[in-house]
Design an enzyme around this catalytic site. Structure first.
Site, short mmCIF file in Angstrom:
data_model
loop_
_atom_site.label_atom_id
_atom_site.label_comp_id
_atom_site.label_asym_id
_atom_site.label_seq_id
_atom_site.Cartn_x
_atom_site.Cartn_y
_atom_site.Cartn_z
N GLU A 1 27.66 59.72 24.15
CA GLU A 1 28.42 60.98 24.16
C GLU A 1 29.92 60.70 24.19
OE1 GLU A 1 26.72 63.39 27.30
OE2 GLU A 1 24.94 63.76 26.06
N CYS B 1 23.40 60.68 18.41
CA CYS B 1 22.03 60.64 18.96
C CYS B 1 21.48 59.21 18.93
CB CYS B 1 21.11 61.50 18.12
SG CYS B 1 21.44 63.25 18.19
N GLU C 1 18.62 58.15 17.90
CA GLU C 1 17.93 57.81 16.65
C GLU C 1 18.92 57.30 15.60
OE1 GLU C 1 17.78 60.53 18.47
OE2 GLU C 1 15.92 61.64 18.19
N1 THU Z 1 20.13 63.72 21.55
C1 THU Z 1 19.59 62.58 20.99
O1 THU Z 1 20.00 61.45 21.34
N2 THU Z 1 18.63 62.72 20.06
C2 THU Z 1 18.16 63.91 19.59
O2 THU Z 1 17.38 63.95 18.63
C3 THU Z 1 18.59 65.15 20.23
C4 THU Z 1 19.70 65.05 21.19
C5 THU Z 1 21.20 63.59 22.55
C6 THU Z 1 22.54 64.07 22.09
C7 THU Z 1 23.21 64.42 23.40
O3 THU Z 1 23.84 63.24 23.92
C8 THU Z 1 22.06 64.80 24.33
O4 THU Z 1 20.88 64.34 23.70
C9 THU Z 1 21.95 66.28 24.58
O5 THU Z 1 21.93 66.98 23.40
#
Ligand code: THU
Length: 139
Positions: free
Chosen positions: A47, A56, A58
């Site tokens: 983040e 994210c 992935e």
């Molecule tokens: N997030 C992921 O890492 N993968 C996803 O497919 C959905 C959301 C993360 C982004 C952010 O840091 C946190 O989850 C909340 O949205």
């Protein structure tokens, strides 16, 4: 992929989740991406205080693999994902966001690439990418 491999890849995603940098949402995600030559690339969500630069788990895993030269649909077998609030168990099902599905469709064969998520007591839940991204955009 053998059913046992689903568990192994899912375990790797849980380990990757420990590396998440998520001070703003408190939601931590780990991903483990399996190439066809059996390499595993780990990713965690990263983040940022400006929010939009957040990436994210992935996509972090994919971009590490792509940076190492894996770019063809035949290069990728599966990705496992585990996510939930920090210091809590992974929540049952943490499906990839739409942007990550689109990134997967750039590099993978949607009919054969598998997405493995936290399931129930019977084990991980598995879908192919075309179930998660029907009619995905392609140039
Ligand atoms: N997030 C992921 O890492 N993968 C996803 O497919 C959905 C959301 C993360 C982004 C952010 O840091 C946190 O989850 C909340 O949205």
């Amino acid at each position: 992929m053998k059913r046992l491999d689903f568990y192994q890849l899912y375990d790797e995603a849980c380990k990757a989740r420990d590396m998440a940098y998520a001070p703003y949402s408190g939601f931590t995600v780990g991903a483990a991406l399996l190439t066809t030559d059996e390499k595993v690339y780990l990713g965690c969500n990263i983040e940022n205080s400006a929010y939009t630069p957040t990436c994210c788990a992935e996509r972090v895993a994919f971009y590490k693999a792509v940076g190492d030269g894996y770019t063809k649909p035949s290069d990728f077998q599966a990705i496992a994902i585990a996510g939930g609030m920090k210091d809590e168990e992974a929540r049952s099902k943490c499906p990839p966001c739409g942007v990550c599905r689109q990134v997967m469709s750039e590099f993978c064969d949607a009919d054969s690439f598998l997405v493995i998520m936290t399931g129930d007591e019977n084990g991980p839940e598995v879908h192919n990418l075309s179930e998660l991204l029907p009619l995905g955009f392609k140039l």
